[in-house]
Design an enzyme around this catalytic site. Structure first.
Site, PDB file in Angstrom:
ATOM      1  N   SER A 215      96.630 -39.656 -45.991  1.00  0.00           N
ATOM      2  CA  SER A 215      95.588 -41.017 -46.039  1.00  0.00           C
ATOM      3  C   SER A 215      96.180 -42.297 -45.324  1.00  0.00           C
ATOM      4  O   SER A 215      97.345 -41.931 -45.146  1.00  0.00           O
ATOM      5  CB  SER A 215      95.767 -41.441 -47.747  1.00  0.00           C
ATOM      6  OG  SER A 215      95.001 -42.318 -48.054  1.00  0.00           O
ATOM      7  N   TYR A 228     100.776 -42.853 -55.564  1.00  0.00           N
ATOM      8  CA  TYR A 228      99.769 -42.453 -54.811  1.00  0.00           C
ATOM      9  C   TYR A 228     100.245 -42.701 -53.390  1.00  0.00           C
ATOM     10  O   TYR A 228     100.209 -41.750 -52.575  1.00  0.00           O
ATOM     11  CB  TYR A 228      98.227 -42.788 -54.956  1.00  0.00           C
ATOM     12  CG  TYR A 228      97.414 -42.149 -54.202  1.00  0.00           C
ATOM     13  CD1 TYR A 228      96.989 -40.946 -54.277  1.00  0.00           C
ATOM     14  CD2 TYR A 228      96.994 -42.802 -53.158  1.00  0.00           C
ATOM     15  CE1 TYR A 228      96.364 -40.113 -53.294  1.00  0.00           C
ATOM     16  CE2 TYR A 228      96.069 -42.041 -52.289  1.00  0.00           C
ATOM     17  CZ  TYR A 228      95.564 -40.959 -52.381  1.00  0.00           C
ATOM     18  OH  TYR A 228      94.602 -40.231 -51.684  1.00  0.00           O
TER      19      TYR A 228
END
Length: 351
Positions: A215, A228
């Site tokens: 990401s 995360y």
């Protein structure tokens, strides 16, 4: 037919850039204006407009030439790759929902190769040519048992797509230890378990393709996504280390025929990110999962390496690491990066 969690599409900077690439930034069309000026008798020494148009055309063509040269030399130094339905078997983790669902479907239907999905959930919609295996990818024993079943029932996997992931939206002091461990187990350690289990077989066949779904948050970590974002940074480091481990490995005198691909998207339009608001639909549009899945599958078909970054702004996020902190803080406030998480807190087991 697969349906995504697709919102109304607004015009974004990515749409404008796509139009520019096909018009005034195309390596051939950039010369049209200069040709018109020359046809009208303009002289290079007397016409500033002509000189600027020639310089502009030269810069655009140089950029395209450098990109072409990069792709060409990458193909030369890498073993040839062509997706083969008779040989290739793909494993997709977290392939029952979100991005993984689209990757599995496109690989199976468009490329006609056998796909094995490892997921802790049952599929809501089964896809032809896709076999589903219940698996807790955070547990090495579960991964090993599931992949042994894949090898026995389908064949030796040559394509691995580490896609599964989970997220959170709590402040770090509110994150329980069990949730932190779970996020790292699913998002990071699963990459180690699947890769360790399949890499020996890929080396034996001298054929393989490993895709790491990370990401852009691995480069820029918003508030309330501590765990995360840390796992996505770990994914990027994992990809880089594995890539260069494979480059230094040779089978006899032959370069190892295993390719790697890193995917660092912005916010994907799936239920996983429903509690995240994009700072700007124009500059930072949501990524449609089916469009990103098509790009990933096309890269696999063509044997491309390197990275897929989408949308356009994600190409520049890694550069923020070299900027002064004061400037970075200003840009983060301007983009509302640290206020993108909504008040509701959820953990969704898909990506």
């Amino acid at each position: 037919m697969l349906k995504g969690n697709i919102r109304d599409h607004n015009v974004s900077i990515d749409d404008i850039i796509m139009i520019l690439r096909k018009t005034i930034c195309h390596p051939l069309s950039v010369w049209v204006f200069a040709i018109i000026l020359l046809a009208n008798g303009r002289n290079y020494n007397d016409s500033v407009t002509l000189r600027l148009s020639l310089i502009y055309g030269g810069i655009i063509d140089l950029i395209y030439l450098l990109n072409y040269a990069n792709d060409h030399f990458e193909r030369i130094r890498s073993p040839p790759w062509k997706l083969d339905p008779l040989i290739d078997v793909a494993v997709v983790t977290g392939g029952c929902s979100g991005l993984g669902k689209y990757i599995s479907a496109i690989l199976a239907v468009n490329s006609d190769i056998k796909v094995a999905v490892l997921d802790i959930d049952e599929p809501k919609l089964t896809i032809p040519n896709v076999t589903y295996f219940l698996c807790d990818i955070s547990d090495f024993t579960s991964v090993e048992e599931s992949l042994n079943k894949v090898k026995t029932s389908i064949g030796m996997p040559t394509i691995l797509i580490n896609n599964a992931g989970i997220t959170h939206s709590e402040f770090i002091e509110d994150l329980p230890e069990s949730k932190i461990r779970r996020i790292f187990d699913v998002n990071v350690l699963s990459h180690f378990w699947t890769t360790r289990a399949l890499l020996p077989g890929m080396k034996e066949l001298n054929r393989g393709y490993i895709v790491t779904i990370a990401s852009v948050l691995g480069y820029i970590a918003p508030a309330r996504l501590t765990a995360y974002a840390a796992t996505k940074a770990a994914n990027i480091a994992f990809h880089e280390s594995v890539t260069y481990e494979l480059e230094t490995y040779k089978k006899g005198t032959t370069t190892l025929g295993i390719k790697t691909l890193l995917v660092t998207p912005g916010q994907i339009d799936t239920p996983m990110f429903e509690n995240v608001s994009t700072p700007s639909e124009f500059f930072a549009p949501m990524v449609r999962p089916e469009e990103l899945a098509h790009k990933i599958v096309q890269a696999i078909i063509e044997g491309k390496t390197g990275a897929i970054r989408a949308p356009f702004y994600t190409n520049f996020i890694p550069l923020m690491a070299v900027l002064p902190k004061t400037l970075v803080s200003f840009l983060r406030r301007l983009a509302k990066v640290d206020r993108s998480i909504k008040d509701d807190s959820k953990l969704v087991d898909e990506i």
